[in-house]
Design a protein around this motif. Structure first.
Motif, PDB file in Angstrom:
ATOM      1  N   UNK A 112       0.841  -1.207   0.000  1.00  0.00           N
ATOM      2  CA  UNK A 112       0.000   0.000   0.000  1.00  0.00           C
ATOM      3  C   UNK A 112       0.871   1.250   0.000  1.00  0.00           C
ATOM      4  N   UNK A 113       0.572   2.145  -0.937  1.00  0.00           N
ATOM      5  CA  UNK A 113       1.270   3.427  -0.973  1.00  0.00           C
ATOM      6  C   UNK A 113       0.288   4.535  -0.612  1.00  0.00           C
ATOM      7  N   UNK A 114       0.665   5.337   0.367  1.00  0.00           N
ATOM      8  CA  UNK A 114      -0.204   6.410   0.869  1.00  0.00           C
ATOM      9  C   UNK A 114       0.459   7.749   0.582  1.00  0.00           C
ATOM     10  N   UNK A 115      -0.238   8.600  -0.173  1.00  0.00           N
ATOM     11  CA  UNK A 115       0.306   9.906  -0.511  1.00  0.00           C
ATOM     12  C   UNK A 115       0.209  10.887   0.641  1.00  0.00           C
ATOM     13  N   UNK A 116       1.212  11.770   0.718  1.00  0.00           N
ATOM     14  CA  UNK A 116       1.204  12.813   1.756  1.00  0.00           C
ATOM     15  C   UNK A 116       1.052  14.178   1.098  1.00  0.00           C
ATOM     16  N   UNK A 117       0.477  15.132   1.811  1.00  0.00           N
ATOM     17  CA  UNK A 117       0.442  16.523   1.353  1.00  0.00           C
ATOM     18  C   UNK A 117       1.842  17.125   1.469  1.00  0.00           C
ATOM     19  N   UNK A 118       2.120  18.166   0.676  1.00  0.00           N
ATOM     20  CA  UNK A 118       3.403  18.876   0.894  1.00  0.00           C
ATOM     21  C   UNK A 118       3.536  19.330   2.356  1.00  0.00           C
ATOM     22  N   UNK A 119       2.431  19.679   2.975  1.00  0.00           N
ATOM     23  CA  UNK A 119       2.538  20.185   4.355  1.00  0.00           C
ATOM     24  C   UNK A 119       2.156  19.151   5.417  1.00  0.00           C
TER      25      UNK A 119
END
Lengths: 400, 400
Positions: free
Chosen positions: B216-223
């Motif tokens: 599973x790959x979970x994206x993060x916000x820049x912040x």
């Protein structure tokens, strides 16, 4: 009937007859720690009979104990804003209310400072008196047998026998042992209503209680009106505020009570404190002397809570036809004991039936404490505006 | 230490360190039926430490059961106005909050329709998420050992041995068995804060979880910002929202989660429903397949409660230095189990540390359900904005 049947029958009569819960209505259930079985039976019955939501609020006297033991002196009468808001919402949102009665945490506060204990009135929230006066909620109070209560009432029985016995007596006084309890209550309510009507026809100026240790005259307003059993909300929902109920009651003139009275039964306050052998002397409507064999300090603390706490807000007559007085049991619970005997209440008075002028003069208080002053040995005499004396109750039987 | 000592030590640490109750402050305690001892210990400790008022709210799952069994279909998501008002007051009036955790009424709803059960979210009131986001209350959640919980965790022990064992393990993971539990928590909080700082220095674009049944790959916000342990209200009151706490967590981008994940521990929902063997497949951030060995229907019901209920609001990493993971015990309670393993949460995401733009895009939902996806066999890799892969956790140990 086994315990589960009794629970369900009592819950059903509270929902269907006592509070008369309407389809889709929200129901507020007020219970103490230990009254879980009955609270759940009431909730289940309410949902089975179409309630929209049931909000059971459990009060924990052990948390109250911690407060009285440890909290800062000046914080003890604090009530969170949301308690007040919730109480007022019950009226505004036309909620049904079912309260469970019966002592649960007996003697829990006995070793604490009675002055501090008296300052914390919770779970009582004074705004409920306005909600009651506004007649915006259909409500009832029913007994909820528990082991601690049973041990208090029948100290010589084993805990299990005591609880069985308490359930048996509660079932009897709630007329659950009749083929049709609701019909039985309908009949009794009619008889009590008729007695109230006869009292109202006489327009008494005062009632005189006379018996061992008691010689008390209580003034009535010109518009003081006797009521019984049946209540009705502003929206026309008929309900029975107490189950069982055996009393015929009115709001007296708080400026006219003179003489002395011996309480005929022990009194258990909402916080579990037991007052025994209460003796009160009244002058010009005011309780000027308060004494007791047990709990005198707590009782004086209540009476000192304000001018209204020392004056009368209710006078109630109970005949011998009720099922409670005949048992001879002291239940240590006002709901049952007040319906065994004639009684008076210190504190807030209802404006039911009063003219605007009399309603303004009625007693107002944050407290309402009933205590029993009647027995077969205490005669009640009505005094007319012309000074004539008319026997009202003798040996517990109506004379009018 | 005997039971009473443990109760008092845990209550004290919740009051003094976890919620950090201020002099004169009102304290709201949220407890389930059965958690009376702990609720009372917390109330007494709060009053001893200067609380102005302690409001213990007991939730009764048996009343909830009656509602789900009998209430009209369209009434099941109703929440009384005063529940919402009380919740908002907790923030407005700057109340301290202490919640007790641990399953109490295990399996109580298992025979009821999961769709109906899912509609009644109480005792959860969604406005609490706004209060938490506003950081107006200093709060903590602590475990509250009970017999039913102990029987669930240690089914092979006698009830009494099970409860002793649960208390022993809870005392250990709460560091009550250290000479100075507050100092011990201070140290651990510092270590977790340092790990969060190192993660933040890398500005990862995504985290990749890989292990048995999981890719599973979970994206993060820049912040997206990693936090740990220590929280602070808008008024500067430092508190620790979970005790124990071993996690380092951030709010992910709800539009970017792809792959599949096997839950590594059973999950107990707030209503006592147990979900075992949960398997979820994500596409474009959305949970598109939900399956489980037990409780799949209930879980699908939760995920179907809205768009936000099917997307992620939290990703959290837990290392092996914590005391919970080392025990190897499955506690069937999110507070403890989530601190044993890395986890993700479906539903509402915090805006902590996010820029306004990212905060607007974060996941919003009425639910927040954590489930464990980490173990020593699950590696966590950070993916930089340039696509580089940086080992973050291997065998439960930090690699950065």
């Amino acid at each position: 009937m086994d315990r589960a049947d009794l629970l369900e029958r009592l819950a059903d009569i509270a929902v269907v007859f006592g509070a008369n819960v309407q389809p889709g209505q929200t129901v507020s259930v007020g219970a103490d720690h230990g009254q879980f079985e009955m609270a759940r039976a009431v909730a289940a019955s309410a949902y089975r009979h179409g309630a929209g939501f049931v909000d059971v609020y459990y009060f924990d006297p052990y948390v109250k104990r911690a407060r009285i033991a440890f909290a800062a002196e000046d914080s003890l009468s604090f009530v969170p804003s949301w308690y007040v808001h919730r109480t007022l919402c019950l009226g505004k949102e036309r909620v049904a209310r079912i309260s469970l009665s019966g002592p649960t945490a007996i003697g829990l506060l006995d070793d604490l400072d009675p002055d501090r204990a008296g300052r914390d009135q919770l779970p009582f929230v004074k705004e409920i008196l306005d909600v009651i006066a506004d007649r915006t909620t259909n409500w009832t109070v029913i007994p909820s047998p528990t082991e601690p209560w049973a041990r208090l009432v029948y100290p010589k029985l084993s805990p299990e026998e005591a609880l069985d016995r308490l359930w048996e007596e509660v079932a009897h006084v709630c007329r659950l042992d009749t083929p049709d309890p609701i019909a039985a209550w309908g009949e009794r309510a009619q008889a009590l209503g008729a007695a109230a009507g006869r009292l109202n026809d006489r327009h008494f100026d005062a009632l005189h209680f006379e018996g061992p240790g008691t010689d008390l005259t209580i003034g009535l307003f010109p518009s003081s009106t006797f009521h019984a059993a049946r209540d009705e909300t502003v929206d026309g929902i008929v309900h029975f505020a107490n189950l069982p109920t055996e009393e015929v009651y009115a709001t007296p003139d708080p400026a006219r009570a003179d003489g002395h009275v011996d309480s005929t039964k022990p009194l258990v306050l909402a916080d579990g404190t037991i007052i025994r052998g209460l003796r009160v002397r009244f002058e010009g409507g005011r309780a000027v002397e308060v004494d007791a064999d047990q709990g005198a300090g707590v009782m004086r603390g209540r009476v000192a809570m304000g001018e209204g706490a020392a004056r009368l807000g209710e006078v109630a007559l109970v005949d011998r036809e009720g099922r409670i007085g005949r048992l001879g049991t002291v239940f240590y619970d006002t709901l049952l004991d007040e319906n065994a005997a004639s009684h008076i209440a210190l504190g807030d008075g209802s404006d039911q039936g009063l003219t605007d002028d009399d309603a303004k003069r009625r007693n107002r208080s944050h407290i309402h404490i009933d205590f029993m002053i009647g027995s077969d040995d205490v005669g009640v005499t009505g005094i007319t505006r012309d000074g004539d004396r008319v026997p009202v109750l003798r040996d517990g039987s109506w004379q009018i």
